[in-house]
Design a protein around this motif. Structure first.
Motif, PDB file in Angstrom:
ATOM      1  N   GLY A 158       0.766  -1.128  -0.075  1.00 49.78           N
ATOM      2  CA  GLY A 158      -0.193   0.166   0.029  1.00 49.78           C
ATOM      3  C   GLY A 158       0.802   1.310   0.067  1.00 49.78           C
ATOM      4  O   GLY A 158       0.240   2.273   0.075  1.00 49.78           O
ATOM      5  N   THR A 159       2.095   1.259  -0.276  1.00 55.17           N
ATOM      6  CA  THR A 159       2.943   2.309  -0.159  1.00 55.17           C
ATOM      7  C   THR A 159       3.757   2.513  -1.416  1.00 55.17           C
ATOM      8  O   THR A 159       4.519   3.458  -1.349  1.00 55.17           O
ATOM      9  N   ILE A 165      -0.229   2.854 -11.067  1.00 52.46           N
ATOM     10  CA  ILE A 165      -1.258   1.909 -11.065  1.00 52.46           C
ATOM     11  C   ILE A 165      -1.152   1.217  -9.682  1.00 52.46           C
ATOM     12  O   ILE A 165      -0.444   1.298  -8.872  1.00 52.46           O
ATOM     13  N   ASP A 166      -2.233   0.393  -9.398  1.00 53.45           N
ATOM     14  CA  ASP A 166      -2.636  -0.279  -8.161  1.00 53.45           C
ATOM     15  C   ASP A 166      -1.443  -1.275  -8.208  1.00 53.45           C
ATOM     16  O   ASP A 166      -1.085  -1.894  -9.121  1.00 53.45           O
ATOM     17  N   GLU A 167      -1.069  -1.706  -6.798  1.00 54.42           N
ATOM     18  CA  GLU A 167      -0.279  -2.855  -6.645  1.00 54.42           C
ATOM     19  C   GLU A 167      -1.063  -3.969  -6.954  1.00 54.42           C
ATOM     20  O   GLU A 167      -2.149  -4.234  -6.803  1.00 54.42           O
ATOM     21  N   GLY A 168      -0.026  -5.044  -7.505  1.00 56.39           N
ATOM     22  CA  GLY A 168      -0.655  -6.423  -7.836  1.00 56.39           C
ATOM     23  C   GLY A 168      -0.296  -7.534  -6.701  1.00 56.39           C
ATOM     24  O   GLY A 168      -0.287  -6.754  -5.394  1.00 56.39           O
ATOM     25  N   VAL A 169      -0.522  -8.798  -6.907  1.00 58.67           N
ATOM     26  CA  VAL A 169      -0.512  -9.715  -5.796  1.00 58.67           C
ATOM     27  C   VAL A 169       0.579  -9.947  -4.861  1.00 58.67           C
ATOM     28  O   VAL A 169       0.663 -10.120  -3.787  1.00 58.67           O
ATOM     29  N   THR A 170       1.907  -9.222  -5.662  1.00 57.99           N
ATOM     30  CA  THR A 170       3.213  -9.518  -4.718  1.00 57.99           C
ATOM     31  C   THR A 170       3.374  -7.980  -4.057  1.00 57.99           C
ATOM     32  O   THR A 170       4.227  -8.028  -3.435  1.00 57.99           O
ATOM     33  N   GLY A 171       2.499  -7.060  -4.468  1.00 54.58           N
ATOM     34  CA  GLY A 171       2.544  -5.871  -4.087  1.00 54.58           C
ATOM     35  C   GLY A 171       3.378  -4.945  -4.646  1.00 54.58           C
ATOM     36  O   GLY A 171       3.822  -3.764  -4.120  1.00 54.58           O
ATOM     37  N   ALA A 172       3.910  -5.327  -5.924  1.00 52.06           N
ATOM     38  CA  ALA A 172       4.659  -4.465  -6.665  1.00 52.06           C
ATOM     39  C   ALA A 172       3.768  -3.842  -7.862  1.00 52.06           C
ATOM     40  O   ALA A 172       2.431  -4.166  -7.874  1.00 52.06           O
ATOM     41  N   SER A 173       4.390  -2.852  -8.515  1.00 52.11           N
ATOM     42  CA  SER A 173       3.497  -2.138  -9.339  1.00 52.11           C
ATOM     43  C   SER A 173       4.569  -1.359 -10.384  1.00 52.11           C
ATOM     44  O   SER A 173       5.666  -1.459 -10.113  1.00 52.11           O
ATOM     45  N   GLY A 178       9.170  -4.182 -11.837  1.00 51.30           N
ATOM     46  CA  GLY A 178       8.336  -3.383 -11.086  1.00 51.30           C
ATOM     47  C   GLY A 178       8.997  -2.966  -9.962  1.00 51.30           C
ATOM     48  O   GLY A 178      10.243  -3.064  -9.832  1.00 51.30           O
ATOM     49  N   VAL A 179       8.434  -2.012  -9.035  1.00 51.54           N
ATOM     50  CA  VAL A 179       8.757  -1.379  -7.988  1.00 51.54           C
ATOM     51  C   VAL A 179       7.862  -1.636  -6.924  1.00 51.54           C
ATOM     52  O   VAL A 179       6.684  -1.948  -6.891  1.00 51.54           O
ATOM     53  N   ILE A 180       8.493  -1.557  -5.495  1.00 49.65           N
ATOM     54  CA  ILE A 180       7.725  -1.837  -4.224  1.00 49.65           C
ATOM     55  C   ILE A 180       8.099  -0.412  -3.263  1.00 49.65           C
ATOM     56  O   ILE A 180       8.846   0.632  -3.802  1.00 49.65           O
ATOM     57  N   GLY A 181       7.223  -0.242  -2.375  1.00 51.48           N
ATOM     58  CA  GLY A 181       7.167   0.996  -1.684  1.00 51.48           C
ATOM     59  C   GLY A 181       8.271   1.139  -0.533  1.00 51.48           C
ATOM     60  O   GLY A 181       9.034   0.185  -0.120  1.00 51.48           O
ATOM     61  N   GLY A 223       8.089   6.821  -1.975  1.00 50.38           N
ATOM     62  CA  GLY A 223       8.847   6.515  -2.983  1.00 50.38           C
ATOM     63  C   GLY A 223       8.806   5.174  -3.407  1.00 50.38           C
ATOM     64  O   GLY A 223       7.894   4.491  -2.751  1.00 50.38           O
ATOM     65  N   ALA A 224       9.808   4.452  -4.027  1.00 45.60           N
ATOM     66  CA  ALA A 224       9.629   3.249  -4.549  1.00 45.60           C
ATOM     67  C   ALA A 224      11.174   2.467  -4.775  1.00 45.60           C
ATOM     68  O   ALA A 224      12.083   3.605  -4.934  1.00 45.60           O
ATOM     69  N   PHE A 225      11.289   1.228  -5.087  1.00 43.38           N
ATOM     70  CA  PHE A 225      12.449   0.741  -5.234  1.00 43.38           C
ATOM     71  C   PHE A 225      12.262  -0.842  -5.940  1.00 43.38           C
ATOM     72  O   PHE A 225      11.122  -1.244  -5.818  1.00 43.38           O
ATOM     73  N   THR A 226      13.319  -1.021  -6.667  1.00 42.77           N
ATOM     74  CA  THR A 226      13.172  -2.428  -7.109  1.00 42.77           C
ATOM     75  C   THR A 226      14.693  -3.039  -6.702  1.00 42.77           C
ATOM     76  O   THR A 226      15.581  -2.567  -6.414  1.00 42.77           O
ATOM     77  N   LEU A 227      14.391  -4.360  -7.139  1.00 43.65           N
ATOM     78  CA  LEU A 227      15.689  -5.140  -7.033  1.00 43.65           C
ATOM     79  C   LEU A 227      16.138  -5.919  -8.084  1.00 43.65           C
ATOM     80  O   LEU A 227      15.199  -6.452  -8.698  1.00 43.65           O
TER      81      LEU A 227
END
Length: 231
Positions: free
Chosen positions: A94-95, A100-108, A121-124, A134-138
């Protein structure tokens, strides 16, 4: 009478001899234990990626700001050769700062692509007063597996695998399931190993100044959770 006694004695003697033969025995035991293979993932620095004190002056007033790239080493050690896959999910659902909305893994989907791979994708990074920080990816590539090169592969169902460079982020831009593993010799399936070492790159962006309350410190608080599957 004598003949009868002799026959009886002989009969007893034969019976006794037969009993002695049957009493001879030997025993064999089959022992052991079935133990599961155990793999232990370890992230360097206890999995903490610290950006330190980020000066608010480096943030843009009306655009997203990229933070410096970071790296962390991942090591997986197993008690015996094993095939595994990793699934990463958003530990701060949710962060995610995205359009767009987050998917099932919480990424967007990232709001800016930068060095984030296509389809990555990125997560919060958490929230501050209900504002997304903000957001980040791995991003992960090849690995050292038992002294040999292991090629990064990805799969949605842990059955069909691809080595597409567009899927070298742990997160899908639509938040779909993405498992990461490593193969050998260009074979697109997970390879068994006892020891694996790889480097994960972290790409992060922060919200624009106008969206954040910079009258006080803001805590960057992102978290990725990893689940390991034995294949």
């Amino acid at each position: 009478m004598m003949n009868k006694m002799i026959k009886t004695t002989c009969a007893l003697a034969v019976l006794a001899a037969s009993c002695n033969v049957m009493a001879e025995s030997v025993e064999m035991r089959v022992t052991g234990a079935v133990t599961p293979i155990a793999c232990k993932p370890v992230l360097a620095n206890n999995g903490i990626v610290d950006f330190g004190m980020v000066n608010a002056n480096v943030l843009s007033d009306d655009a997203l700001t990229w933070l410096p790239q970071k790296e962390v080493v991942l090591n997986i050690s197993c008690s015996a050769p094993a095939k595994i896959a990793l699934l990463a999910t958003n530990g701060r659902p949710g962060t995610t700062l995205s359009d767009i909305d987050e998917g099932v893994t919480g990424a967007s989907m990232p709001m800016v692509r930068g060095s984030i791979p296509t389809w990555g994708g990125v997560i919060g990074l958490g929230k501050d007063n209900e504002k997304k920080i903000g957001a980040f990816t791995l991003v992960v590539n090849d690995a050292d597996i038992d002294g040999e090169t292991g090629q990064r592969i990805a799969s949605a169902d842990r059955i069909g695998w691809t080595n597409s460079n567009a899927k070298n982020s742990f997160f899908d831009e639509k938040g779909a399931i993405r498992h990461i593993s490593w193969g050998k010799d260009d074979i697109k399936e997970p390879a068994a190993f006892k020891n694996l070492t790889t480097t994960i790159k972290i790409y992060s962006y922060v919200n624009k100044k106008s969206e954040l309350d910079l009258t006080k410190p803001i805590k960057i608080d992102g978290q990725a959770n990893f689940e390991m599957f034995y294949l």
